[in-house]
Design an enzyme around this catalytic site. Structure first.
Site, mmCIF file in Angstrom:
data_model
loop_
_atom_site.group_PDB
_atom_site.id
_atom_site.type_symbol
_atom_site.label_atom_id
_atom_site.label_comp_id
_atom_site.label_asym_id
_atom_site.label_seq_id
_atom_site.Cartn_x
_atom_site.Cartn_y
_atom_site.Cartn_z
ATOM 1 N N LYS A 1 -11.843 -1.685 -8.784
ATOM 2 C CA LYS A 1 -10.429 -1.372 -9.034
ATOM 3 C C LYS A 1 -9.929 -2.087 -10.290
ATOM 4 O O LYS A 1 -9.406 -1.473 -11.212
ATOM 5 C CB LYS A 1 -9.597 -1.776 -7.816
ATOM 6 N N PHE B 1 -7.002 8.837 -22.228
ATOM 7 C CA PHE B 1 -6.591 7.450 -22.501
ATOM 8 C C PHE B 1 -6.912 7.016 -23.925
ATOM 9 O O PHE B 1 -7.244 5.861 -24.179
ATOM 10 C CB PHE B 1 -7.166 6.501 -21.431
ATOM 11 N N CYS C 1 0.651 -1.449 -12.888
ATOM 12 C CA CYS C 1 -0.785 -1.730 -12.710
ATOM 13 C C CYS C 1 -1.496 -2.291 -13.933
ATOM 14 O O CYS C 1 -2.015 -3.400 -13.890
ATOM 15 C CB CYS C 1 -1.481 -0.471 -12.200
ATOM 16 N N GLY D 1 2.594 0.571 -19.935
ATOM 17 C CA GLY D 1 3.496 -0.138 -19.024
ATOM 18 C C GLY D 1 3.066 0.178 -17.600
ATOM 19 O O GLY D 1 1.897 0.482 -17.361
ATOM 20 N N ASP E 1 7.658 -0.829 7.824
ATOM 21 C CA ASP E 1 8.295 -1.574 6.732
ATOM 22 C C ASP E 1 9.283 -2.557 7.354
ATOM 23 O O ASP E 1 9.884 -2.270 8.392
ATOM 24 C CB ASP E 1 9.030 -0.623 5.775
ATOM 25 N N ALA F 1 -2.426 7.102 -28.814
ATOM 26 C CA ALA F 1 -1.777 5.910 -29.397
ATOM 27 C C ALA F 1 -0.279 5.988 -29.137
ATOM 28 O O ALA F 1 0.276 7.073 -28.940
ATOM 29 C CB ALA F 1 -2.034 5.862 -30.895
ATOM 30 N N LYS G 1 -0.330 -5.823 -15.079
ATOM 31 C CA LYS G 1 -0.551 -6.817 -14.000
ATOM 32 C C LYS G 1 -2.033 -7.016 -13.733
ATOM 33 O O LYS G 1 -2.520 -8.139 -13.667
ATOM 34 C CB LYS G 1 0.168 -6.334 -12.741
#
Ligand code: UDX
Length: 422
Positions: free
Chosen positions: A198, A243, A254, A251, A31, A246, A257
């Site tokens: 992906k 998934f 991933c 958010g 890093d 409701a 975006k």
């Protein structure tokens, strides 16, 4: 054992490094932030992930360094795991990926370079151009991650599938060999298809969420219960139960975006992904739906006090990226509403000019509230003393943004309870 270099020690890089070391490889995590490397060297785990701290503590062949050149030179396989955050215009910010490619381009001779960062397919030629700048021979592979926050270590070690996209057998074989101990299907494909798997997977999951949120709005109009509807749908194996919850919307770093990046890529290439534009639109509207519910009960929100319980975008994480709670906070403050918040993990939120007060405990956050919005389904919220909450709050309105509270019990206790589609 393979010598591996992981570039980027964020959420994906750190989990990947720790898990590959757990699979008995020798890993150097790089890093550029000295402070981050120092923390990691002291065994401090910067992210809230179940099982990760234990992997870091028991690791024998896992080092952390800022010396990218040395780490890349001594490794056979180099994983690029740096962030590709969303820019204002919806495009992915690839500057970190390109910077890393430049830095490693002189150290990749005979090696395999693995792209684990999520980046648009259209960026691959640019990546290759930078890596080719030293005319060295290397293999390029795409090995996308399917890690969900909160279960990332489990998702890595017990994946539904391992996707490896490469234009050479050598590249594929070198990456596939890393995962020999993992019992999961390995999907061998080309780089573009691997990246598309992906994006399309995330976009489809986001579509499921927005689909069920759309149906939830209709349920409210016809007196149906979205929980029962989703339950009934989920028994169909072609739909599946997951998934279909409701709520106030998705958010995280991933879904929003990746869905928008796919739309952007399509638009650039003349393919308008109308469905995914609608997915994003429905998701944004869910926050408006909550505000509308508040207005229905409180009238003008100017000067009212609202409590937000739950700030992270989902339970089990401290991640605020694209968290619905922050959008709600901004919208409520724009309506001159006063806000107190509480989250079991997050103790402060930057920005909002100090107008988003995060309290030490839920009972402080609900004091004198005209209405309470449960935004994240933290399990401990179900255990709150709602009789005490009724005493502390000024109003008796509860909006359950994740349909996880016991609405009938709360109504019996004298609350006006509203969920999403129930
Ligand atoms: C997601 C994907 O699941 C993962 O495979 C990918 O690698 C990264 O993105 P994550 O964002 O960590 O993982 O969380 P996830 O559990 O998928 O939830 C994403 C958002 O959708 C959360 O805000 C969650 O509250 C919301 N959600 C999820 C719903 O609103 N309803 C659901 O039924 C499921």
């Amino acid at each position: 054992m393979t010598e591996i270099c992981i570039i980027g020690t964020g959420y994906v890089g750190l989990v990947t490094g720790a898990c590959l070391e757990h699979l008995r490889h020798k890993v150097a995590c790089v890093d550029k932030h000295k402070s981050k490397v120092a923390e990691l060297r002291q065994g401090n785990c910067p992210i809230h992930e179940q099982g990760l701290e234990r992997l870091l503590q028991k690791a024998q062949k896992l080092e952390f360094t800022t010396n990218l050149k040395q780490a890349a030179s001594q490794s056979e396989i180099i994983f690029i795991c740096v962030g590709t955050p969303e820019k204002e215009d919806g495009d992915a910010d690839l500057s970190h990926v390109f910077e890393v490619c430049e830095q490693i381009s002189a150290h990749i001779d005979g090696k395999t370079v693995v792209i684990k960062s999520t980046l648009p397919i259209t960026a691959i030629p640019d990546v290759r151009k930078i890596l080719d700048s030293n005319s060295l021979s290397y293999d390029l592979v795409s090995n996308p991650e399917f890690l969900s926050q909160g279960t990332a270590v489990k998702d890595f070690l017990e994946p539904d599938r391992i996707v490896i996209g490469s234009d050479s057998d050598k590249g594929f074989d070198s990456v596939a060999s890393l995962f020999q101990e993992i019992d999961a299907p390995v999907i061998k494909t080309d780089i573009a298809s691997a990246i598309m798997i992906k994006y399309a997977s995330n976009a489809f999951l986001a579509t499921k969420v927005s689909f069920v949120n759309s149906i939830a709005r209709l349920c409210e109009k016809v007196g149906a219960n979205i929980n029962d509807v989703a339950n009934g749908m989920g028994y169909d194996k072609r739909i599946g139960k997951l998934f279909l919850k409701a709520g106030v919307g998705f958010g995280g770093s991933c879904f929003p975006k990746d869905t928008r990046a796919l739309v952007k890529t399509g638009s650039k290439l003349g393919v308008e992904l109308e469905i995914l534009k609608a997915v994003d639109g429905v998701n944004t509207f869910q926050r408006q739906l909550v505000i509308e519910k508040l207005k229905r009960h409180l009238g003008d929100l100017d000067g009212k006090q609202v409590s937000l319980l739950g700030l992270s975008y989902k339970p089990g994480t401290d991640d605020l990226r694209e968290a619905p709670a922050l959008y709600l906070a901004r919208d409520l403050l724009n309506l001159n509403t006063r806000i107190n918040a509480f989250d079991p993990i997050i103790k402060q939120v930057d920005g909002f000019d100090g107008k988003l007060a995060v309290k030490e405990e839920a009972y402080q956050a609900v004091k004198d509230a005209d209405a309470i919005i449960f935004v994240t389904e933290h399990p401990e919220f179900s255990l709150l003393d709602f009789a005490r909450i009724k005493e502390l709050a000024k109003g008796n309105i509860i909006i359950d943004g994740r349909n996880f509270l016991n609405g009938s019990k709360l109504k019996e206790a004298g609350f006006i309870y509203e969920g999403i589609g129930i």
